[in-house]
Design an enzyme around this catalytic site. Sequence first.
Site, PDB file in Angstrom:
ATOM      1  N   LYS A   1     -65.150 113.148 -68.305  1.00  0.00           N
ATOM      2  CA  LYS A   1     -64.552 111.984 -67.819  1.00  0.00           C
ATOM      3  C   LYS A   1     -65.019 111.234 -66.528  1.00  0.00           C
ATOM      4  CE  LYS A   1     -60.163 112.813 -68.099  1.00  0.00           C
ATOM      5  NZ  LYS A   1     -58.784 113.425 -68.329  1.00  0.00           N
TER       6      LYS A   1
ATOM      7  N   CYS B   1     -32.423  86.376 -57.510  1.00  0.00           N
ATOM      8  CA  CYS B   1     -31.673  85.169 -56.874  1.00  0.00           C
ATOM      9  C   CYS B   1     -30.868  84.706 -57.831  1.00  0.00           C
ATOM     10  CB  CYS B   1     -32.779  84.265 -56.319  1.00  0.00           C
ATOM     11  SG  CYS B   1     -32.275  82.716 -55.978  1.00  0.00           S
TER      12      CYS B   1
ATOM     13  N   CYS C   1     -32.476  85.474 -51.077  1.00  0.00           N
ATOM     14  CA  CYS C   1     -33.774  84.948 -51.591  1.00  0.00           C
ATOM     15  C   CYS C   1     -34.790  84.351 -50.188  1.00  0.00           C
ATOM     16  CB  CYS C   1     -33.531  83.943 -52.766  1.00  0.00           C
ATOM     17  SG  CYS C   1     -34.861  83.034 -53.226  1.00  0.00           S
TER      18      CYS C   1
ATOM     19  N   CYS D   1     -32.940  77.130 -57.073  1.00  0.00           N
ATOM     20  CA  CYS D   1     -33.931  77.763 -56.373  1.00  0.00           C
ATOM     21  C   CYS D   1     -35.314  77.163 -56.305  1.00  0.00           C
ATOM     22  CB  CYS D   1     -33.738  79.202 -56.467  1.00  0.00           C
ATOM     23  SG  CYS D   1     -34.968  79.922 -55.432  1.00  0.00           S
TER      24      CYS D   1
ATOM     25  N   TYR E   1     -60.360 108.279 -85.078  1.00  0.00           N
ATOM     26  CA  TYR E   1     -61.696 108.968 -84.382  1.00  0.00           C
ATOM     27  C   TYR E   1     -62.001 110.306 -85.152  1.00  0.00           C
ATOM     28  CZ  TYR E   1     -58.350 110.753 -81.177  1.00  0.00           C
ATOM     29  OH  TYR E   1     -57.017 111.512 -80.687  1.00  0.00           O
TER      30      TYR E   1
ATOM     31  N   CYS F   1     -34.918  80.364 -51.018  1.00  0.00           N
ATOM     32  CA  CYS F   1     -33.727  79.338 -50.919  1.00  0.00           C
ATOM     33  C   CYS F   1     -32.644  79.860 -49.988  1.00  0.00           C
ATOM     34  CB  CYS F   1     -33.104  78.946 -52.215  1.00  0.00           C
ATOM     35  SG  CYS F   1     -32.276  80.188 -52.951  1.00  0.00           S
TER      36      CYS F   1
ATOM     37  N   GLU G   1     -68.377 109.263 -78.327  1.00  0.00           N
ATOM     38  CA  GLU G   1     -67.512 108.255 -78.554  1.00  0.00           C
ATOM     39  C   GLU G   1     -66.614 107.774 -77.109  1.00  0.00           C
ATOM     40  OE1 GLU G   1     -64.574 109.722 -81.392  1.00  0.00           O
ATOM     41  OE2 GLU G   1     -66.315 110.328 -82.822  1.00  0.00           O
TER      42      GLU G   1
ATOM     43  N   ASP H   1     -57.862 105.899 -73.782  1.00  0.00           N
ATOM     44  CA  ASP H   1     -56.713 106.496 -72.826  1.00  0.00           C
ATOM     45  C   ASP H   1     -55.262 105.749 -73.596  1.00  0.00           C
ATOM     46  OD1 ASP H   1     -55.246 107.481 -70.968  1.00  0.00           O
ATOM     47  OD2 ASP H   1     -55.938 106.257 -69.387  1.00  0.00           O
TER      48      ASP H   1
ATOM     49  N   LYS I   1     -63.600 107.682 -75.119  1.00  0.00           N
ATOM     50  CA  LYS I   1     -62.231 108.522 -74.900  1.00  0.00           C
ATOM     51  C   LYS I   1     -61.218 107.416 -74.489  1.00  0.00           C
ATOM     52  CE  LYS I   1     -60.228 112.596 -73.281  1.00  0.00           C
ATOM     53  NZ  LYS I   1     -59.012 112.141 -72.624  1.00  0.00           N
TER      54      LYS I   1
END
Length: 676
Positions: free
Chosen positions: A317, A429, A411, A434, A229, A414, A117, A121, A119
């Site tokens: 893995k 900002c 910013c 802007c 599972y 601007c 199967e 995460d 795996k």
Amino acid sequence: MVRRDLEAVREEIEALRREIRRHEWLYYVKNAPEISDFEFDQLLKRLERLEAEYPELVTPDSPTQRVGGEPSEEFAQVVHRVPMLSLDNTYEAGELRQFDARVRRMLGNEPVEYVCELKIDGLAVSLRYEAGQLVQGATRGDGRVGEDVTPNLRTVRSIPLRLLGETPPPVLEVRGEVYMEKADFQRLNAQRIENGEPPFANPRNAAAGSVRLLDPRITASRPLKLWAYGVGEHEGVTFQTHAEVLERLQEWGLPVNPHFRVCTDIEAVVRYCEEWTRRREELSYEVDGVVVKVNSLEQQARLGSTAKSPRWAISYKFPVSQAMTVVRDIQVQVGRTGVLTPRAILEPVFVDGVTVSHATLHNFDEVQRLDVRVGDTVLLQRAGGVIPQVLGVVLDKRPPDAQPFPIPSRCPSCGSEVARVPGEVAIRCVNLACPAQLRRRIEHFASRDAMDIEGLGPNRVAQLVDAGLVRDVADLYTLRQEDLIRLERMGPDSSRNLIQAIEESKTRGPARVLFGLGIPLVGTTVSQLLVQRFGSIPALMEASVDDLTEIPGIGEAVASSVVQFFSRPENREIVRRLGEYGVRLEEVARAKEERPRPLAGLTFVLTGELPHYTRAEARRLIEEAGGRVTESVSRRTDYLVVGENPGSKLQRARQLGIPILDEAGLLRLIEERAQG
Ligand code: IVH
């Protein structure tokens, strides 16, 4: 309101629930919906209405009971009667062959089959069903004691609240992994960054963080899913093989990952692992390896477990894809709500089959934590399979003159001052005008989930803003072809197409417009909830925080954000102008109220296949004419509409003397009644 015969209502409610559950299963488990989202919502709404009217008929397994639940103080402990073990890891084919040799030796060299199967995460959970009802959901915890997160797991759509089938086992614990799809994870993170919340590092953390929230209403808004599972404690059922467990889980309505494979020897297992090492990028969710399990449960029992892990299973893995590269520059981007996001521009490098040339650094806390500087060599990993993540700096390789990256005080677009909102990690900002923010707001408004304006991508938006043609989203609807044609790379065809696409977007409807306005915390789901309740954006604009928090699924934070947004005159003005230019700000369903409702007050039941209409279409036809459609025939039924191969409903209608119509008869009835 006159209350109807309780039995008849109960029958109708039960029928509705059955139908809704089936569609949830088709949608979330089979990925093969048979009806549109709209039709599904109609079913759910009807059930909600009935349950509101007859609260004594509400049961905890009703599909309406997914969202909600009061925040719990803390999680209670759950003792896993069958412990949730972990797995030994392997990283090479050689280790898989050693595992196989050990297994076969312990079984006296009899043949062994394996199930491979993916795996997943995510976060391991255990779901306890008693007599088919979901009674408890728990995290793995330390494997022996986990946390009771029942209200949260009840909000996960792919987890059935009730098992399918006539005779569910008295006790069944389902084991599985709650996860988040990569695209959903990225959307959630983008939203979190805009909201000044810290993003999740990867989909697993996002899933785990969402399941372990104290407020199930927030969990409900997170796009979580499940792959089942295995089983834990169970009574009244026996299985011979693990493959059979997976099949039965599917029959009970649980989502089982379709990529599992029965392998008759370890070489087939090795091939499966090699195949998925190559193919894992095809998947829309993260997998970090393969789980290999002995198929025969009798053999599993003989092999037994150590304190930590079973001897009959092992995980392989996948190699982790990491790479090192040099940071050429750190740029600061400005988001729709003004959040500044740092981004590393990298020396291009190949990771996991993809060339990576930039990585998000999420926020300035992260930049400081990593102390990443221009010129640094960094270790990269692809998280969520798509967005590369900087894991850390290789300090040995830092150039002597590398300077810490300063937190911006202005910013970059601007030049206005920036502010840090207390309690947020984001720096924003605060200049509403802007140009960078404006560009992002318009891009968002035009995006697929909002107004879906084809041809209005980031480059076009930048042109329109820079030319001063668009100063807010409403200005889009004032554009004329002669304005556009003067722009670079804009011929007569593309300008006409763009004007047409903008014109077409007027009919998207209020939920899409609302989402497009880009109110912080208001995503597509919240937009739909709000529009469902208020019917139009102008009505929503007048709502108070209290009005809003009354809606299930809307919390204080969302409510305040909405109220704050509409308290600004410039935002109200934008909505007013959108309406003036013909953008639809009202639900059509409301407008329908004014249409003739020739079937008002009449209740219909459908059975068999009609010649020209599907069941769903016939239902919509009747409902749009103001009639009701219920599932089962009772004394309250006014007409039974019959097609080919009718079911037992026909007989029941005859017994009760209920008038029977065919499709043509139904159409005639509508016509006659419409003419008075
Ligand atoms: S079987 C005794 N199957 O991996 C059997 N686990 O280290 C243990 N996982 O905690 C679990 N996908 O969170 C199994 N298809 C799968 C899995 C899977 C992911 C996770 C699970 C478990 C961990 C084992």
